[in-house]
Design a protein around this motif. Structure first.
Motif, mmCIF file in Angstrom:
data_model
loop_
_atom_site.group_PDB
_atom_site.id
_atom_site.type_symbol
_atom_site.label_atom_id
_atom_site.label_comp_id
_atom_site.label_asym_id
_atom_site.label_seq_id
_atom_site.Cartn_x
_atom_site.Cartn_y
_atom_site.Cartn_z
ATOM 1 N N TRP A 203 76.908 15.094 20.968
ATOM 2 C CA TRP A 203 75.492 15.260 21.474
ATOM 3 C C TRP A 203 75.194 16.033 22.614
ATOM 4 O O TRP A 203 76.066 16.378 23.392
ATOM 5 N N ASP A 204 73.981 16.647 22.647
ATOM 6 C CA ASP A 204 73.319 17.409 23.879
ATOM 7 C C ASP A 204 72.903 16.312 25.016
ATOM 8 O O ASP A 204 72.373 15.704 24.820
ATOM 9 N N ASN A 205 73.345 16.560 26.132
ATOM 10 C CA ASN A 205 73.050 15.816 27.279
ATOM 11 C C ASN A 205 71.882 16.166 28.007
ATOM 12 O O ASN A 205 71.350 15.525 28.698
ATOM 13 N N GLY A 206 71.319 17.283 27.428
ATOM 14 C CA GLY A 206 70.015 17.993 28.260
ATOM 15 C C GLY A 206 70.218 18.501 29.569
ATOM 16 O O GLY A 206 69.158 18.468 30.193
ATOM 17 N N PHE A 212 81.129 14.460 23.864
ATOM 18 C CA PHE A 212 81.527 13.964 22.553
ATOM 19 C C PHE A 212 82.623 13.056 22.872
ATOM 20 O O PHE A 212 83.297 12.839 23.826
ATOM 21 N N ASP A 213 82.917 12.281 21.849
ATOM 22 C CA ASP A 213 83.819 11.596 21.841
ATOM 23 C C ASP A 213 84.378 11.171 20.321
ATOM 24 O O ASP A 213 83.765 11.663 19.310
ATOM 25 N N THR A 305 69.396 25.369 21.597
ATOM 26 C CA THR A 305 69.027 25.084 23.077
ATOM 27 C C THR A 305 69.029 26.164 23.876
ATOM 28 O O THR A 305 69.464 27.355 23.332
ATOM 29 N N THR A 306 68.413 26.145 24.980
ATOM 30 C CA THR A 306 68.258 27.287 25.796
ATOM 31 C C THR A 306 69.258 27.572 26.797
ATOM 32 O O THR A 306 70.043 26.725 27.480
ATOM 33 N N ILE A 307 69.910 28.758 26.876
ATOM 34 C CA ILE A 307 70.872 29.249 27.846
ATOM 35 C C ILE A 307 70.505 30.320 28.515
ATOM 36 O O ILE A 307 69.460 31.022 28.300
#
Length: 420
Positions: A203-206, A212-213, A305-307
């Motif tokens: 998942w993306d933590n934002g 991940f797990d 997502t933005t980088i």
């Protein structure tokens, strides 16, 4: 001497004993172990290990007889009282009560705890193993007695983890002919259950990170652990050689895992959505040339997502990344043509020439390095050997970090300097 069971004498005995223990602990806590002799420290640790086992034995005995507490609180056991009065999580309290009942079933385990030769962790492992043996339709009461004796004996020379493994094989030690096949079937069933439990969540933590797990079968999980350790180890060795303080091992393992992902050969991966498994980065030419520009990891903001542009430039050095550079009106100016990245034969030549990371003072071996353009592609750089240097992941990030500048020294190494 007569004892009034309804009076205060029994309570006084318990309180007096607890007070004596508390006084002894206060005396020890008032001392500074820094000034103890080595022999005193060793004797203390050995003695405390035994005392902890005996304390656990006494606590478990009390918990096994805690039905009156449950009756007073109206709960099915004493866990609710432990939660309210001792602030012990209910799950942990119930686990303790479960262990207390299990120990009460097995005399040798209870005796081992009371003597201080079996720790609480080992008692838990032994009772779980014995419960599994008792539930096995192939075993007899005599098998259970022998298994308990063998595990108690082994507990004096093994860790809890080693004891757990022994618990799985103890029946074959009792009767190999009878239990070899049963053990193999049990192991097969365990492996099949492990496959059913296998899972992974990402998942993306934002916040610039992805969490991940997951759960893996032991055979795969141990391979995964060893592979990540192999990537984490060079960083550790480099820091040790320089006398630098080591970061937490968990961070080094995380960095090792990230490095392992970055170096996977996409040609060895299965097809994904009709394409080789690669990552797409979309960036405008204007943003690419900015020091603090941004890019989209993926094809669009909805599905990506933005980088930073700096991270996009760093990723573009890797052949597993396809950068899509857009001009005005989203016109595709460049889509990761082959000349952007160093081909394998060029990397081999660079490894032969440069031996290690070319950052000043860094000796990370070439196997752990990226091939980097000293003159960025966005600024007209070319993919040729004279413009290419090997940089370890740390220095490769610095090369694309706008907070730093770098220059090539006469000896071919690269010096990094933080901007004023």
């Amino acid at each position: 001497m007569s004892v009034d069971h309804w009076g205060t004498s029994p309570g006084d005995v318990v309180l007096s004993a607890l007070a004596a223990i508390e006084t002894s602990l206060e005396q020890l806590l008032a001392m500074d172990p820094t000034y103890w002799r080595t022999s005193q420290k060793k004797d203390f640790l050995v003695g405390v290990e035994k005392l902890q086992a005996q304390q656990a034995a006494l606590t478990l005995r009390v918990l096994a007889a805690s039905g009156d507490i449950a009756a007073e609180t109206g709960d099915k056991d004493a866990s609710a009282w432990m939660r309210a009065e001792l602030l012990v999580d209910k799950g942990a309290a119930r686990s303790q009560i479960k262990l207390a009942r299990a120990v009460a079933k097995y005399e040798l385990v209870a005796a081992g705890l009371a003597e201080g030769v079996v720790t609480q962790d080992k008692a838990r492992v032994i009772t779980e193993s014995l419960d599994n043996i008792e539930a096995d339709p192939v075993t007899t009461g005599e098998d259970l007695v022998l298994a308990e004796k063998l595990l108690i004996d082994y507990a004096t020379q093994a860790t809890a983890k080693e004891l757990r493994n022994a618990g799985k094989r103890v029946l074959t030690a009792i009767d190999p002919d009878r239990f070899d096949e049963a053990e193999a079937k049990a192991l097969l069933a365990e492996e099949e259950r492990a496959l059913q439990k296998t899972a992974l969540r990402v998942w993306d933590n934002g916040d610039g990170t992805v969490g991940f797990d997951g759960v893996l079968p032991t055979s795969i999980g141990m391979r995964f652990k060893k592979q990540v350790e192999a990537w984490a180890q060079p960083r550790k060795q480099q820091l040790v050689a320089k006398g630098s303080p080591l970061p937490p091992w968990e961070r080094m393992m995380g960095q090792g895992f990230a490095r392992m992902i970055e170096t996977i050969d996409p040609n060895a991966l299965p097809r994904h959505g009709g394409d080789a498994t690669v990552v797409n980065v979309v960036i405008s030419l204007e943003e690419l040339r900015k020091e603090l520009g941004t890019a989209i990891l993926g094809f669009d903001e909805t599905n990506g997502t933005t980088i930073t542009a700096a991270e996009a430039r760093r990723m573009a050095c890797n052949a597993t990344i396809i950068p899509w550079v857009l001009g005005g009106d989203s016109e595709v100016l460049d889509m990761g043509r082959a000349s952007r990245v160093f081909v394998p034969i060029q990397r081999k030549a660079m490894r032969l020439q440069q031996k290690c990371c070319q950052a000043e003072g860094c000796d990370m071996p070439p196997e752990w390095c990226d091939a980097h353009h000293l003159e960025p592609w966005a600024a007209g750089g070319r993919t040729d050997l004279k413009d290419g240097v090997l940089l370890c992941p740390h220095h490769h990030r610095l090369a694309h970090n706008p907070a730093y500048v770098h220059e090539r020294l006469p000896d071919g190494t690269v010096r990094f300097t933080r901007r004023p």
